[in-house]
Design an enzyme around this catalytic site. Structure first.
Site, PDB file in Angstrom:
ATOM      1  N   HIS A  24      80.630 120.056  59.293  1.00  0.00           N
ATOM      2  CA  HIS A  24      80.558 118.921  58.482  1.00  0.00           C
ATOM      3  C   HIS A  24      81.232 118.985  57.218  1.00  0.00           C
ATOM      4  O   HIS A  24      81.941 118.065  56.465  1.00  0.00           O
ATOM      5  CB  HIS A  24      78.963 118.541  58.210  1.00  0.00           C
ATOM      6  CG  HIS A  24      78.275 117.564  59.149  1.00  0.00           C
ATOM      7  ND1 HIS A  24      78.920 116.307  59.330  1.00  0.00           N
ATOM      8  CD2 HIS A  24      77.270 117.725  59.993  1.00  0.00           C
ATOM      9  CE1 HIS A  24      78.017 115.694  60.225  1.00  0.00           C
ATOM     10  NE2 HIS A  24      77.228 116.700  60.502  1.00  0.00           N
ATOM     11  N   GLN A  37      76.828 114.231  54.284  1.00  0.00           N
ATOM     12  CA  GLN A  37      76.321 113.461  54.936  1.00  0.00           C
ATOM     13  C   GLN A  37      75.506 112.353  53.990  1.00  0.00           C
ATOM     14  O   GLN A  37      74.936 111.241  54.204  1.00  0.00           O
ATOM     15  CB  GLN A  37      75.146 113.939  55.748  1.00  0.00           C
ATOM     16  CG  GLN A  37      75.964 114.480  57.275  1.00  0.00           C
ATOM     17  CD  GLN A  37      75.066 115.026  58.253  1.00  0.00           C
ATOM     18  OE1 GLN A  37      74.498 116.240  58.108  1.00  0.00           O
ATOM     19  NE2 GLN A  37      74.735 114.272  59.140  1.00  0.00           N
ATOM     20  N   GLY A  80      69.256 119.365  60.988  1.00  0.00           N
ATOM     21  CA  GLY A  80      70.085 119.895  60.173  1.00  0.00           C
ATOM     22  C   GLY A  80      70.705 118.860  59.292  1.00  0.00           C
ATOM     23  O   GLY A  80      70.610 117.587  59.796  1.00  0.00           O
ATOM     24  N   CYS A 109      73.654 113.765  65.867  1.00  0.00           N
ATOM     25  CA  CYS A 109      74.026 113.800  64.379  1.00  0.00           C
ATOM     26  C   CYS A 109      73.147 112.445  63.693  1.00  0.00           C
ATOM     27  O   CYS A 109      73.485 111.551  64.225  1.00  0.00           O
ATOM     28  CB  CYS A 109      75.435 113.729  64.118  1.00  0.00           C
ATOM     29  SG  CYS A 109      75.953 114.081  62.578  1.00  0.00           S
ATOM     30  N   LEU A 110      72.524 112.880  62.426  1.00  0.00           N
ATOM     31  CA  LEU A 110      71.810 111.731  61.858  1.00  0.00           C
ATOM     32  C   LEU A 110      73.284 110.750  61.548  1.00  0.00           C
ATOM     33  O   LEU A 110      72.922 109.694  60.966  1.00  0.00           O
ATOM     34  CB  LEU A 110      71.357 112.320  60.452  1.00  0.00           C
ATOM     35  CG  LEU A 110      70.145 113.238  60.873  1.00  0.00           C
ATOM     36  CD1 LEU A 110      69.205 113.538  59.707  1.00  0.00           C
ATOM     37  CD2 LEU A 110      68.945 112.153  61.721  1.00  0.00           C
ATOM     38  N   HIS A 132      77.199 123.417  63.936  1.00  0.00           N
ATOM     39  CA  HIS A 132      77.512 121.675  63.523  1.00  0.00           C
ATOM     40  C   HIS A 132      77.466 121.412  62.288  1.00  0.00           C
ATOM     41  O   HIS A 132      78.275 120.618  61.754  1.00  0.00           O
ATOM     42  CB  HIS A 132      76.308 120.980  64.404  1.00  0.00           C
ATOM     43  CG  HIS A 132      76.097 119.554  64.288  1.00  0.00           C
ATOM     44  ND1 HIS A 132      76.144 118.644  65.415  1.00  0.00           N
ATOM     45  CD2 HIS A 132      75.835 118.767  63.023  1.00  0.00           C
ATOM     46  CE1 HIS A 132      76.070 117.625  64.836  1.00  0.00           C
ATOM     47  NE2 HIS A 132      75.998 117.487  63.594  1.00  0.00           N
ATOM     48  N   GLU A 133      76.426 122.064  61.353  1.00  0.00           N
ATOM     49  CA  GLU A 133      76.220 121.771  60.046  1.00  0.00           C
ATOM     50  C   GLU A 133      77.832 122.011  59.044  1.00  0.00           C
ATOM     51  O   GLU A 133      78.177 121.551  58.501  1.00  0.00           O
ATOM     52  CB  GLU A 133      75.118 121.949  59.351  1.00  0.00           C
ATOM     53  CG  GLU A 133      73.870 121.540  59.899  1.00  0.00           C
ATOM     54  CD  GLU A 133      73.727 120.164  60.058  1.00  0.00           C
ATOM     55  OE1 GLU A 133      74.351 119.376  59.253  1.00  0.00           O
ATOM     56  OE2 GLU A 133      73.301 119.494  61.168  1.00  0.00           O
TER      57      GLU A 133
HETATM   58 NI    NI Z   1      75.879 116.126  62.065  1.00  0.00          NI
END
Ligand code: NI
Length: 162
Positions: A134, A49, A44, A88-89, A130-131
């Site tokens: 953000h 991000q 995701g 997480c990226l 999770h997303e």
């Molecule tokens: Ni993330």
């Protein structure tokens, strides 16, 4: 591929704004986000991000279709919670089990600005939560207890400075 914002960047701690309209610009952004997500092998990716403070995220979990959520809102969560490992990226190399509701119902718009509702559980539910975090400036490490968080951040700092 757009440069990913990494933990420590202030943009990841800020609130995102509603997307007033899904136009070509937004669809271009979505396309760029998919490229970036696939390149990073993430499940995701949320707009902040890549430095865009807009309420928008995308995801694709294994054996599922690509999914787009514009202006998402969690309208219902299950009472039971589950521990699942997250990464997480924006926090490369860090993984930890996080406790969250098992199931969520989410309302959002698709890439055409059309509203939809989805009931998700399992991995999809997890990625959505999770997303969505953000978009409110919350990272998964913020969901850990202080002791675990400190331990993990220590490992992360070591890795980054190595
Ligand atoms: Ni993330």
């Amino acid at each position: 591929m757009i440069e990913l914002k990494i933990m420590g960047d202030d943009v990841l701690k800020r609130q995102s704004s509603l997307v007033p309209k899904v136009d070509k610009k937004v669809r271009d952004l979505i396309e760029a986000m998919f490229e970036t997500m696939y390149e990073g092998k993430g499940l995701g990716l949320a707009a902040p991000q890549i430095g865009e403070l807009r309420r928008l995220f995308i995801c694709q979990i294994p054996d599922d279709q690509p999914r787009i959520f514009v202006n998402p809102e969690i309208v219902q969560t299950s009472e039971d919670q589950v521990l699942l490992e997250e990464g997480c990226l924006s926090i490369p190399g860090v993984y930890a089990e996080v406790l969250r509701p098992r199931q969520v119902t989410v309302q959002a718009w698709n890439e055409h600005g059309k509203p939809f509702t989805i009931n998700a559980d399992g991995l999809l539910s997890r990625v959505i939560q999770h997303e969505l975090d953000h978009l409110n400036g919350v990272l998964f490490v913020d969901r850990l207890n202080e002791k675990k968080r400190q331990r993990i951040l220590k490992t992360y700092t070591k890795k980054v400075s190595a």
